[in-house]
Design a protein around this motif. Structure first.
Motif, short mmCIF file in Angstrom:
data_model
loop_
_atom_site.label_atom_id
_atom_site.label_comp_id
_atom_site.label_asym_id
_atom_site.label_seq_id
_atom_site.Cartn_x
_atom_site.Cartn_y
_atom_site.Cartn_z
N GLN A 1 0.82 -1.22 0.00
CA GLN A 1 0.00 0.00 0.00
C GLN A 1 0.86 1.27 0.00
OE1 GLN A 1 -2.04 1.14 3.74
NE2 GLN A 1 -0.98 -0.60 4.69
N PHE A 2 2.15 1.11 0.28
CA PHE A 2 3.03 2.27 0.32
C PHE A 2 3.85 2.43 -0.95
CE2 PHE A 2 2.45 0.98 4.82
CZ PHE A 2 1.74 2.10 5.23
N LEU A 3 3.53 1.62 -1.95
CA LEU A 3 4.14 1.83 -3.27
C LEU A 3 3.57 3.12 -3.87
CD1 LEU A 3 3.99 -1.83 -4.61
CD2 LEU A 3 6.09 -0.51 -4.18
N PRO A 4 4.35 3.85 -4.66
CA PRO A 4 3.86 5.14 -5.20
C PRO A 4 2.67 4.96 -6.13
CG PRO A 4 5.95 4.50 -6.21
CD PRO A 4 5.73 3.56 -5.08
N GLU A 5 1.67 5.82 -5.95
CA GLU A 5 0.49 5.80 -6.82
C GLU A 5 0.58 6.87 -7.90
OE1 GLU A 5 -3.17 5.94 -4.67
OE2 GLU A 5 -2.49 4.53 -3.13
N ASN A 6 1.22 7.97 -7.59
CA ASN A 6 1.33 9.07 -8.55
C ASN A 6 2.57 8.86 -9.43
OD1 ASN A 6 1.41 11.44 -9.96
ND2 ASN A 6 1.46 12.80 -8.17
N THR A 7 2.37 8.25 -10.56
CA THR A 7 3.51 7.94 -11.45
C THR A 7 4.08 9.18 -12.12
OG1 THR A 7 1.95 7.46 -13.25
CG2 THR A 7 2.70 5.59 -11.90
N ASP A 8 3.35 10.31 -12.05
CA ASP A 8 3.87 11.54 -12.64
C ASP A 8 5.13 12.02 -11.92
OD1 ASP A 8 1.79 11.58 -14.41
OD2 ASP A 8 0.54 12.94 -13.24
N GLU A 9 5.25 11.66 -10.63
CA GLU A 9 6.42 12.05 -9.84
C GLU A 9 7.59 11.07 -10.01
OE1 GLU A 9 6.94 14.69 -8.01
OE2 GLU A 9 4.94 15.59 -8.00
N MET A 10 7.35 9.99 -10.74
CA MET A 10 8.39 8.97 -10.91
C MET A 10 9.11 9.17 -12.23
SD MET A 10 8.18 6.90 -8.24
CE MET A 10 8.79 5.28 -8.71
N PRO A 11 10.42 9.32 -12.23
CA PRO A 11 11.15 9.47 -13.50
C PRO A 11 11.07 8.19 -14.33
CG PRO A 11 12.68 9.17 -11.67
CD PRO A 11 11.32 9.34 -11.07
N LYS A 12 10.86 8.35 -15.62
CA LYS A 12 10.77 7.17 -16.50
C LYS A 12 12.15 6.60 -16.77
CE LYS A 12 6.36 7.70 -16.80
NZ LYS A 12 6.23 8.75 -15.79
N SER A 13 13.15 7.45 -16.74
CA SER A 13 14.53 7.02 -16.88
C SER A 13 15.43 8.09 -16.26
CB SER A 13 14.91 6.80 -18.35
OG SER A 13 14.85 8.02 -19.06
N ALA A 14 16.60 7.68 -15.84
CA ALA A 14 17.55 8.61 -15.24
C ALA A 14 18.93 8.00 -15.34
CB ALA A 14 17.18 8.89 -13.78
N PRO A 15 19.93 8.83 -15.56
CA PRO A 15 21.29 8.28 -15.68
C PRO A 15 21.82 7.77 -14.35
CG PRO A 15 21.35 10.68 -15.71
CD PRO A 15 19.91 10.29 -15.75
N GLY A 16 22.65 6.74 -14.40
CA GLY A 16 23.35 6.26 -13.23
C GLY A 16 22.56 5.31 -12.35
N TYR A 17 23.14 5.03 -11.20
CA TYR A 17 22.58 4.07 -10.25
C TYR A 17 22.54 4.70 -8.86
CZ TYR A 17 23.87 0.80 -13.99
OH TYR A 17 24.01 0.16 -15.21
N VAL A 18 21.50 4.37 -8.10
CA VAL A 18 21.34 4.93 -6.76
C VAL A 18 21.07 3.79 -5.77
CG1 VAL A 18 20.00 6.48 -5.28
CG2 VAL A 18 20.45 7.11 -7.67
N LEU A 19 21.80 3.82 -4.65
CA LEU A 19 21.65 2.78 -3.63
C LEU A 19 21.46 3.42 -2.25
CD1 LEU A 19 21.78 0.00 -2.35
CD2 LEU A 19 24.24 -0.05 -2.76
N TYR B 1 24.06 6.20 -1.73
CA TYR B 1 25.23 5.96 -2.57
C TYR B 1 24.84 6.24 -4.02
CZ TYR B 1 28.92 3.24 -4.96
OH TYR B 1 29.95 2.82 -5.77
N MET B 2 25.68 7.00 -4.73
CA MET B 2 25.40 7.36 -6.12
C MET B 2 26.55 6.96 -7.02
SD MET B 2 24.07 11.22 -5.30
CE MET B 2 24.96 11.37 -3.75
N TYR B 3 26.22 6.41 -8.17
CA TYR B 3 27.25 6.05 -9.16
C TYR B 3 26.83 6.58 -10.53
CZ TYR B 3 30.07 3.21 -12.35
OH TYR B 3 30.92 2.80 -13.35
N LYS B 4 27.67 7.44 -11.09
CA LYS B 4 27.43 8.06 -12.39
C LYS B 4 26.09 8.79 -12.45
CE LYS B 4 30.60 5.41 -15.27
NZ LYS B 4 30.79 4.61 -16.50
#
Length: 517
Positions: free
Chosen positions: A322-340, A466-469
């Motif tokens: 139930q805590f998964l995002p519902e508003n997909t407009d706020e979710m980037p469809k793609s983005a460079p790099g990796y985030v941990l 943690y961010m990579y590229k």
């Protein structure tokens, strides 16, 4: 005169004074027991001496940090009766075991909701095997996967984070999760508090978790009950009690804000006015934070829920979906790099926070830039930094020029000469720098809550991003170089030599016991 007596009465009968007196009474009781046994019962004294020696051997063989062992072994050999009793009181308690068991069970039960996308890991393996190995380690032993499709916005000061946080909180439609070490009444918290109350009235689920020691003397007594009455679900993590206990060492030092599952904030900024320079305590307060949007937010959502359910103690698991995002407009469809986004717990055998730092240091090729308010590194960190510098990597550290704790700075100064001799460059900020940043080789960065001291690396619940590229990596680097040029002074060997003998002696003694401070 009336004001003076009224103020004195408030201090004498305050909660803080009561706690201090109760703790002092327990320490005095231990000291009284020590002297009584020493003076009137040689048999018991020698028994405790033998027991202290046995404990020292036991500790020496435990899989713990050597400096932490030394901090116990010296008192056990010097004052065996007092140290032995203190050790048993502080390390053998039901409350510590209960929280540890609850944490282990909760992490195990939520593991299915934190599954690593193998396609992401495969791509990373092809792109950079070193980062692939780190991601695989954090997933398997830390419990948090790495993501693509996640953006990161970097904030150079607390004021920038505060403005963005207010903006995002006002847009919340489903839930708001806040987990902070320090909350203090003032302009920052008052504005956020007002938004939370309004959102709760609109039907948004608002949950707040704050640390029982970090906010102990800053919030009114039973402040959590007041918030509950306003519609804000609230828990206090590990409420501070005036009892000598090891669990009091394990604080929730995390700073997390999650909004509707699509936006999260992380970094060093607590919810108090000094973090946004509305109140001056130690000169200009330099802090940093990040806002992430996208798939990576899920790690912070689950991190919060894990801690919430442990503190809640009801033994019930949430419907996490139930805590998964519902508003997909706020979710980037793609983005460079990796985030941990990842967390670290003092209640397991994995030092995830330190190992991530060591991985960055050991794999650096050109430079490593670090900011930390507390520089009390263990032998592993010192060795890694020294080897990196000796091998030609540009290693630079920024620490506060105006400290918030004199004894921490005194210990930090004891490392300056050693690190400089190894080739590490050390600078002091002309104020208080609270940022906990690592950035290396224009491709890797960490922004979070993890200091370079024993408390963060071994005793506290912590978290970081943690961010990579990711483009924000270069923003972290640019910020470091900017303050280095405009706001810092380099510490030299000559500066270290000018310290008085007394100052060096104090540092040497404090350094021995730094793992326990």
């Amino acid at each position: 005169m009336t004001k003076f007596w009224k103020k004195l009465a408030n201090v004498v009968f305050s909660q803080r004074t009561t706690i201090i007196l109760l703790l002092l009474a327990q320490v005095l009781f231990l000291l009284f027991t020590f002297f009584q046994l020493s003076e009137h019962s040689s048999a018991i004294y020698y028994t405790f001496t033998v027991l202290g020696l046995a404990l020292a051997v036991y500790i020496l063989n435990k899989p713990q940090n050597p400096a932490y062992k030394l901090a116990w072994i010296i008192p056990l050999l010097a004052i065996p009766v007092f140290a032995t009793i203190a050790y048993f009181i502080l390390t053998n308690q039901y409350s510590t075991r209960r929280v540890r068991n609850a944490h282990i069970k909760k992490c195990a039960s939520t593991k299915p909701y934190l599954r690593q996308d193998q396609d992401v890991l495969t791509e990373l393996d092809i792109e950079d095997k070193n980062v692939y190995r780190l991601a695989r380690y954090v997933d398997k032993y830390g419990g948090y996967p790495i993501y693509k499709n996640t953006t990161v916005e970097y904030f150079r000061v607390g004021e920038e984070k505060f403005a963005a946080m207010v903006r995002e909180l006002k847009k919340a439609e489903h839930f708001i999760f806040l987990e902070y070490f320090i909350i203090d009444q003032g302009e920052m918290w008052d504005e956020i508090h007002q938004i939370l109350v309004e959102k709760a009235k609109q039907g948004v689920e608002v949950r707040l978790l704050y640390d029982g020691m970090g906010s102990q003397h800053l919030l009114p007594f039973r402040y959590d009950k007041k918030l509950e009455a306003e519609g804000i679900r609230c828990h206090v993590f590990n409420p501070f009690r005036p009892m000598l206990s090891s669990i009091q060492n394990n604080r929730d030092h995390r700073k997390i804000c999650v909004i509707d599952g699509h936006t999260a904030f992380n970094g060093g900024v607590n919810l108090a006015d000094e973090y946004i320079n509305r109140k001056e305590r130690f000169g200009h307060w330099k802090d940093t934070a990040v806002m992430i949007k996208g798939d990576g937010v899920w790690n912070f959502t689950m991190m919060f829920l894990q801690m919430w359910e442990i503190v809640d103690g009801e033994g019930l698991a949430s419907d996490y979906d139930q805590f998964l995002p519902e508003n997909t407009d706020e979710m980037p469809k793609s983005a460079p790099g990796y985030v941990l986004p990842y967390g670290d717990s003092p209640l397991d055998t994995e030092n995830v926070g330190e190992l991530v730092y060591l991985d960055i240091i050991n794999n650096a090729r050109d430079y490593i830039y670090i900011t930390t308010p507390y520089l009390i590194p263990d032998n592993e960190i010192v060795t890694a930094l020294g080897y990196a510098a000796k091998s030609g990597v540009d290693v630079r550290l920024i620490t506060p020029g105006i400290p918030d704790k004199w004894y921490v700075r005194s210990i930090a100064k004891s490392y300056y000469k050693e690190l400089i001799a190894l080739g590490v460059k050390i600078y002091e900020y002309n104020g208080f720098i609270h940022a906990k940043n690592f950035v290396s080789d224009d491709k890797t960065a960490v922004v979070g809550t993890i200091n370079l001291d024993y408390r963060s690396l071994y005793l506290h619940f912590e978290c970081a991003t943690y961010m990579y590229k990711v483009p924000a990596v270069m923003e972290v680097k640019a910020d470091f170089l900017n303050i280095l040029e405009k706001n810092c002074v380099e510490i030299t060997v000559h500066d270290c030599a000018e310290r008085s003998l007394w100052s060096r002696m104090v540092s040497a003694v404090l350094r021995i016991f730094s793992p326990l401070l």
